[in-house]
Scaffold this active site. Sequence first.
Site, PDB file in Angstrom:
ATOM      1  N   ARG A   6      -5.605  76.594  13.783  1.00 26.81           N
ATOM      2  CA  ARG A   6      -5.232  77.039  15.125  1.00 26.81           C
ATOM      3  C   ARG A   6      -4.014  76.303  15.698  1.00 26.81           C
ATOM      4  O   ARG A   6      -3.087  76.935  16.176  1.00 26.81           O
ATOM      5  CB  ARG A   6      -6.402  76.835  16.093  1.00 26.81           C
ATOM      6  CG  ARG A   6      -7.612  77.690  15.792  1.00 26.81           C
ATOM      7  CD  ARG A   6      -8.573  77.656  16.967  1.00 26.81           C
ATOM      8  NE  ARG A   6      -9.852  78.296  16.645  1.00 26.81           N
ATOM      9  CZ  ARG A   6     -10.831  78.469  17.518  1.00 26.81           C
ATOM     10  NH1 ARG A   6     -10.688  78.045  18.751  1.00 26.81           N
ATOM     11  NH2 ARG A   6     -11.955  79.056  17.166  1.00 26.81           N
ATOM     12  N   HIS A  36      -7.526  88.151  13.494  1.00 24.94           N
ATOM     13  CA  HIS A  36      -7.705  86.957  14.334  1.00 24.94           C
ATOM     14  C   HIS A  36      -8.863  87.156  15.308  1.00 24.94           C
ATOM     15  O   HIS A  36      -8.651  87.523  16.465  1.00 24.94           O
ATOM     16  CB  HIS A  36      -6.406  86.672  15.096  1.00 24.94           C
ATOM     17  CG  HIS A  36      -6.320  85.276  15.643  1.00 24.94           C
ATOM     18  ND1 HIS A  36      -6.058  84.169  14.855  1.00 24.94           N
ATOM     19  CD2 HIS A  36      -6.437  84.804  16.909  1.00 24.94           C
ATOM     20  CE1 HIS A  36      -6.015  83.089  15.614  1.00 24.94           C
ATOM     21  NE2 HIS A  36      -6.245  83.441  16.855  1.00 24.94           N
ATOM     22  N   TYR A  47      -0.295  96.986  30.594  1.00 24.80           N
ATOM     23  CA  TYR A  47       0.913  97.434  31.277  1.00 24.80           C
ATOM     24  C   TYR A  47       2.196  97.131  30.498  1.00 24.80           C
ATOM     25  O   TYR A  47       3.235  97.705  30.798  1.00 24.80           O
ATOM     26  CB  TYR A  47       1.022  96.765  32.657  1.00 24.80           C
ATOM     27  CG  TYR A  47      -0.107  97.118  33.581  1.00 24.80           C
ATOM     28  CD1 TYR A  47      -0.341  98.433  33.960  1.00 24.80           C
ATOM     29  CD2 TYR A  47      -0.939  96.130  34.094  1.00 24.80           C
ATOM     30  CE1 TYR A  47      -1.388  98.762  34.807  1.00 24.80           C
ATOM     31  CE2 TYR A  47      -1.978  96.436  34.955  1.00 24.80           C
ATOM     32  CZ  TYR A  47      -2.200  97.761  35.313  1.00 24.80           C
ATOM     33  OH  TYR A  47      -3.225  98.076  36.157  1.00 24.80           O
TER      34      TYR A  47
END
Length: 850
Positions: free
Chosen positions: A42, A88, A132
């Site tokens: 990570r 993921h 958006y």
Amino acid sequence: MSSDAPDPDVPDDVANRVKNVRVDDEMEQSYIDYAMSVIAGRALPRVEDGLKPVHRRILYAMHEAGVTSGSSHRKSSNIVGDTMGDYHPHGDSPIYDALVRMAQDFSMRYPLVDGQGNFGSVDGDPAAAMRYTEARMASIAEELLTDIEKDTVDFQANYDDRLQEPTVLPSAFPNLLVNGSSGIAVGMSTNIPPHNLGEVIDATIHLIDNPDCTVLDLMDHVKGPDFPTAGNIVGRSAVKKAYQTGRGRVRMRAEYHVEEDDSGDSIVITELPYQQNKSKLVERIADDVRDEKLEGIRDLRDESDRNGIRVVVELKRNANTDVVENHLLESHLERTFGVINLALVDGQPKVLTLKEMLEEYVAHRKEVVRRRSEHDLAEAEDRAHILEGRLKALEQADEVVDAIQNSEDRDEAKDALKDDFGFTQAQADHIVRMQLGSLTSMETAEIEDEYEDVSARIERLEEILGSESELLSVIKDELREIKDEYADERRTSFIEDTGTVTDEDLIPEEDVVVVLSEQDYIKRVPADTFDPQHRGGKGIIGTDLKDEDRVSAVFTASTHDYLLCFTNQGQVYKLKTYEVPEMSRTARGTSAVNILDLDDGEEISAVVTADDLDFEADEEYLTMVTRHGYVKRTTVGEFENILSTGIIAIDLQDGDELADVEVTGGNHDVVLGSERGMAIRFDETDVRAMGRTARGVHGMNLEGEDRVVGVAAVEPDDDRTLLTVTEFGFGKRTALDEYRKQSRNGKGLVDIKTGDRNGSVVSLDTVADGDNLVVMSEEGQIIRMPVDEVSTYGRNTKGVKIMDVEEGDEVADVCVYTPIEADDEKDENGEDGEDGEDGEDGEDESADEA
């Protein structure tokens, strides 16, 4: 049913399979496993492509979905969903956060994602929700995935074994250095700054050509970090250390300039240090102005737009631009970037130097180019083999066609071709599928041309695989192509590190007058604001006082002086003169609580310049006198370390107050003067040295309500004179030899006549030719004059008019200083006093000695 019956679901040997382990050992191993999972899975980037798993998976998911720079934008939620569902499985928020950062041109030096919509701002505004915004790969990101389909990198199974994902990307440029990286793992963190693509590629090519080069050699190409928000790097030593050791602290400074106009100067900020939030910067500056930590700012505006950053700091007319600039640099416009070049090398975290980072990248590209060449060679050889079969078939076209026509089916035709003509299985398969149109002469020529091209390609690939120099040449050529396509000019500049710039370095050294009032207003005014006048004048307005406020103290100093300020309550504070705000002579001043931590009723009664004090000397003292006539000496070393809240200078009792302080050297005489005009001179050694908290001993025997006003230090063979000034503006100078030495605690001699005309004595000091005298009244009138203007008379005289004090007003304080540079004397508004009877030398023999 018996409770002792065995459970049929529990195996008989379960007890033998139970292992006894220590809890601390199990916790340690489990924590190490977890830590390594976070480190490798990570938080840390791989050295080869400079990407963490989440960034690599986002780019690969976009590559697989065809969301490239040439395609239309795709909803971010779609990209996040593909990444999360296939590669993921850690939630959509961290994936979208990573996607957003890769699209921000103020976060990434070369953004890897081309975003459409609101992807946040340098003000810290968050990006719009993923439903958006839209995104696609930037063209430079495609260079990270170039040739990934040619077996150039290893793949691994995804989290549910449905798909394969790359463990690293081919990375056609050194992305770890170019875009940098930051992350926090377990017990370690990485913080790699971004760099200029062209510089990094030049350094990589230099390393390939010169494997034994040093970090300093590479720094001829990589000048230093190149931040997306531009700005400046202060000095090169920290950059050098970071490149040589993998760790360093780089000072970043905003870019700004000063604009001048009639209303005052403005400091305009146009570039910010990397990762500095602009809106918070403006907010913090405004907070400091409101809390009076930052003086001299009139207005603060953010005029930034899409064309760039522009924050305007407007200054007051009387503000010192250099000082405000220095305060902004110290508190707001400089940040430190802590470089930690930590990355995963062969799965292990390692801190890398600049050379090691490039070496690891070159090793990665060698492997990528080798595997790509092997893949291309295999394909070329397969194609050449097919083309050889086609050419052979064309040479025997009639026989081949007959053999195929005479066969029952395709399989029999293939066998005939293999048995009768010697074709391989692959060639036979291809020939059977050929169309008759390919037997034309034009088709034959095209096949022959293609075969020549494929043969040349095979030869070139074999050359690359057979020679490391040729393989490295390919790497260099491809790097140059990347540079030509994407490199741009450097954004971040270097400025010289001149060390820590203090306010003192920025402020010119000049004499100033510092004025304090009873209601604790304080200010400083350049001494040359007050033109020298003849004695006896009224002076000019020196400060604007509030109703019922009066001047309590005035003293002169250099702007560079470090001052010890002694108060009437026996405390001492430290102060740099330039810390007092400079204002006009008619200004009221600022509240002293912002500068000195004074208590109610506490006033400054004496000021000593500490710059000339030798705190190591045993024979240098501060000699203090109190209103009740006590005197004491304390070595200056006791005042070397003074807290911001002050320290005790003398113990006062029974309503006593500290009146004055002088510096003595162990061989001085001291002269004490009282309000009623008495003066006593004695050897300072009559007063033994004592600690700060001591009260002292009797120095002068005062009569009635008389009080001590000051002390003067007299050197051996001193040719100075003693200046005495009274509350109604009269005074005189007297030769020091007229004050014979006595024992301490005597009543002394008459120094000056007081009475109705003169009033009480307010000041006593020794002066020399060339000194300047500043007298200020309680109502704020001030006059400056050379001490030569004050006549010399004997003791027990009335003196002459020094300042024309109006009725109801009184002299508040007097100070004497030697100008840094002689001022040109000017006769403006000077009004001579009348000597007449004021100057008569009428000694009162009966009052001469007590």
